[in-house]
Design an enzyme around this catalytic site. Structure first.
Site, PDB file in Angstrom:
ATOM      1  N   TYR A 161      79.446   6.819  54.508  1.00 15.43           N
ATOM      2  CA  TYR A 161      80.886   6.229  54.787  1.00 15.43           C
ATOM      3  C   TYR A 161      81.464   6.878  56.437  1.00 15.43           C
ATOM      4  CZ  TYR A 161      85.859   5.690  54.199  1.00 15.43           C
ATOM      5  OH  TYR A 161      87.300   5.182  54.450  1.00 15.43           O
ATOM      6  N   LYS A 195      82.369   4.913  59.748  1.00 11.72           N
ATOM      7  CA  LYS A 195      83.720   5.229  60.475  1.00 11.72           C
ATOM      8  C   LYS A 195      83.483   5.715  61.871  1.00 11.72           C
ATOM      9  CE  LYS A 195      86.189   3.208  57.087  1.00 11.72           C
ATOM     10  NZ  LYS A 195      86.930   2.029  57.326  1.00 11.72           N
TER      11      LYS A 195
END
Length: 251
Positions: A156, A160
């Site tokens: 994740y 990002k």
């Protein structure tokens, strides 16, 4: 003496596209943009969610419509954008998280997260920017995890951090066309999808220790940020991140 005048936060006569706009942060963004006067189109993969969100927004007197669309399907995305008038605002809230220790990450989980959070976000921005006729604002809903690391969040975080990097590069390239590109980076925001995390005492304690303000995040905390970045009030803001993290990354 002539006093300066605050630029308008209004979005009248502008068209906004909000992928992931049927619930949670995305729905909050769609409502905020519509309340500021934009004509908002939301999309998501679930027909029932899209219909429910559009009905609720129309019931509140907001101008909106919806489409069932998987933005990771680039062919379908291109067809959708060709069939619509150009958008002036993109607020991309479509995203996915599959958390696990880095040693346990599977290729399928890696590809799923990267496919939506980074690949789809990239080509969404490209597709909307290509069709913009009078400049505009592209906003990616990123995360505080695009600026720091987190246990069980390697994939994740990677996705990002990638969004943060591409945003800076796109802002440099598209600035001459008066297209501004920015991210909003929320901390943990209370939504139906995150409620299980908040219900876990250990996770809740970790979040409350990291957030320096005396509360956790709510969807409403994102709504002013997206209105600002979409509007003329942010006319000189591009290539940067608006951290709505309660001071998490300051520590």
């Amino acid at each position: 003496m002539t006093l300066p005048k605050t630029p308008s936060f209004r979005l009248d006569d502008r068209r906004a596209f909000v992928p992931g706009g049927s619930r949670g942060i995305g729905l909050g963004c769609a409502v905020a943009l519509a309340e500021a006067g934009a004509d908002v189109t939301i999309c998501a993969r679930g027909a029932d969610g899209v219909a429910e969100a559009v009905t609720a927004m129309e019931g509140a007197g907001l101008v909106t419509d919806g489409a069932v669309l998987d933005v990771s399907d680039l062919g379908a995305l291109d067809t959708f954008l060709d069939q619509r008038a150009p958008f002036d605002i993109l607020c991309n809230s479509a995203g996915l998280a599959r958390h696990s220790p880095a040693l346990d990450t599977t290729p399928d989980d890696f590809d799923a997260v990267m496919g939506l959070n980074l690949r789809a976000a990239y080509f969404l921005a490209q597709g909307v920017a290509r069709r913009m006729e009078r400049g505009g604002s592209i906003i990616q809903i990123s995360s505080q995890m695009g600026h720091v690391g987190g246990v069980d969040r390697a994939v994740y975080c990677a996705s990002k951090h990638g969004v943060e990097g591409m945003t800076k590069a796109m802002a440099i390239e598209w600035g001459p066309r008066n297209i501004r590109v920015n991210t909003i980076c929320p901390t943990f925001i209370r939504t139906p999808l995150t409620q299980a995390t908040f219900d876990n005492p250990e996770r809740r304690a970790w979040i409350e220790d990291k957030i320096k303000l005396p509360r956790v995040g709510e969807v409403e905390d994102i709504m002013g940020a997206v209105t600002f970045l979409a509007s003329d009030a942010a006319a000189l803001v591009t290539g940067t991140s608006l951290l709505v993290d309660g001071g998490w990354t300051a520590g």
